[in-house]
Design an enzyme around this catalytic site. Structure first.
Site, PDB file in Angstrom:
ATOM      1  N   ASP A 207       0.836  -1.205   0.000  1.00  0.00           N
ATOM      2  CA  ASP A 207       0.000   0.000   0.000  1.00  0.00           C
ATOM      3  C   ASP A 207       0.874   1.259   0.000  1.00  0.00           C
ATOM      4  OD1 ASP A 207      -2.237  -1.595   0.084  1.00  0.00           O
ATOM      5  OD2 ASP A 207      -3.121  -0.635   1.850  1.00  0.00           O
ATOM      6  N   HIS A 253       0.471  -0.045   7.146  1.00  0.00           N
ATOM      7  CA  HIS A 253       0.581   1.425   7.066  1.00  0.00           C
ATOM      8  C   HIS A 253       1.380   2.010   8.229  1.00  0.00           C
ATOM      9  CE1 HIS A 253      -3.442   1.397   4.661  1.00  0.00           C
ATOM     10  NE2 HIS A 253      -2.481   0.768   4.050  1.00  0.00           N
ATOM     11  N   CYS A 362      -4.881   9.685   5.641  1.00  0.00           N
ATOM     12  CA  CYS A 362      -5.388   8.521   4.896  1.00  0.00           C
ATOM     13  C   CYS A 362      -6.370   8.943   3.820  1.00  0.00           C
ATOM     14  CB  CYS A 362      -6.100   7.565   5.837  1.00  0.00           C
ATOM     15  SG  CYS A 362      -5.194   7.098   7.287  1.00  0.00           S
TER      16      CYS A 362
END
Ligand SMILES: NC(=[NH2+])NCCC[C@H](N)C(=O)O
Length: 379
Positions: A207, A253, A362
């Site tokens: 990610d 993350h 985010c």
């Protein structure tokens, strides 16, 4: 009333973004329309395991989110977009997601995730848009909602690349991070109904929110072999940047762990992370999150509580420039600390940040910032 300058000027350049703190000119802010469920298949359950494990439903389940909560989230995200526009930032939005959209491949099917946490499936590296390799099956086509903007940036001269799309078939995902921490993730894999691809094994999965961009330097959280493959792809594809592994500092993350605010100053979840940062960064001043009074929403009346983000999510702030930061208005303790450090804080309400797995960083993809490939980590 005159429009903020940002809404007067058409986008005049392609993507240009090397960091998370120099003056922000253009940004994509995600959308929560129809975010009325988490589709908790095995890829979703493994990705969020650290936060959802105590609440995990058996097997593949759809965790319904009441419309009232979705409406409140949309209200908060709209307030966020308006606040950014009011600060002179050009705000772009993904195209509208549909309701109850299903996505499938030859190996699986799942519910599509709306394009809310747009930080996750893309990283802007200088003038190149890099689509990353989603962990969660329901996110594989999420970037389609950003392609109108990616197409325009490309036509304006940006480069545009994508990591190999992961099949996310059975056994694609590496559990090594959990294995190393002695965490049994059997429950996450319960009900796995994806088909295997003979001989595929672990694949490149990654990610954008695993990256911390610092001009010429990029820090990358590598927690398993999926991520190691992506690290190698990034380093080979962008040899002009300096790549630094963060050795499994999180499951995936890192933008609620290490959040640079400007060269030499960062938000850091805990002092224990310092030794895991590049040597040149360990001397940076760190602001640690003050005790939070952010109200933990009571979802009992809605029949479930599945926090997909940790209680540290409120350091997931978005910088507008080296002196201006958007912070959850429900976290006055952090606002006070930053204002004492002479930051201008833009308070923006965000009520359901743990339920939807993300904060203001985010929710955003900062496509144009002033900073370039600076050497912020000069030894
Ligand atoms: N780009 C994102 N969605 N980041 C959210 C950080 C979530 C992190 N796992 C936490 O629980 O705090």
């Amino acid at each position: 009333m005159t429009k903020p300058q940002s809404q007067l000027d058409p986008p005049t350049q392609g993507a240009h973004s090397y960091d998370d703190f120099t003056r922000l000119r253009e940004v994509v802010v995600g959308r929560a329309d129809h975010y009325t469920a988490h589709h908790a298949d095995s890829s979703w359950r493994l990705f969020y395991y650290e936060n959802v494990a105590p609440h995990l439903p058996d097997g593949n389940r759809q965790l319904t989110i009441p419309q009232q909560i979705v409406d409140e989230l949309i209200e908060d995200v709209t307030g966020f977009a308006d606040a950014l526009a009011g600060c002179g930032v050009r705000v772009l939005r993904p195209s509208a997601p549909g309701k109850d959209v299903q996505v499938s491949s030859p190996w699986w099917s799942s519910g599509a995730t709306p394009p809310l946490n747009v930080r996750d499936n893309t990283v802007i590296l200088g003038t190149t848009i890099v689509e990353t390799a989603p962990h969660i099956r329901g996110r594989v086509f999420e970037n389609d909602h950003l392609k109108p903007h990616f197409n325009r940036y490309f036509e304006q001269g940006s480069n545009w690349l994508a990591m190999p799309r992961p099949a996310l078939a059975a056994h694609s995902l590496d559990t090594a991070y959990f294995d190393r921490h002695g965490v049994d993730v059997t429950a996450a894999m319960a009900g796995e109904d994806a088909l295997p691809i003979d001989g595929l094994g672990l694949e490149m999965i990654f990610d954008g929110a695993q990256c911390v961009r610092l001009g010429r330097d990029v820090l990358v959280n590598v927690a398993n072999h999926n991520h190691e493959l992506a690290f190698q792809w990034l380093a080979r594809t962008f040899p002009q940047l300096r790549w630094h592994r963060l050795p499994g500092i999180a499951d995936n993350h890192v933008d609620s762990i290490v959040v640079p605010l400007r060269p030499g100053l960062m938000l850091l979840r805990d002092p224990s992370y310092l030794e895991l940062l590049p040597e040149a960064m360990r001397g940076w001043e760190a602001i640690y999150p003050p005790p939070s009074s952010v109200p933990e929403q009571d979802y009992d009346e809605f029949g479930f509580v599945v926090p997909t983000a940790s209680r540290y999510i409120d350091i997931n702030v978005l910088s507008i420039d080296e002196n201006t930061v958007v912070v959850n208005s429900l976290y006055p303790e952090l606002i006070k600390v930053l204002e004492q450090r002479r930051f201008t804080v833009v308070p923006v309400r965000h009520r359901h940040r743990r339920l939807f797995g993300g904060g203001h960083h985010c929710f955003t993809l900062d496509t144009v910032r002033d900073g370039g490939p600076e050497d912020y980590l000069a030894a």
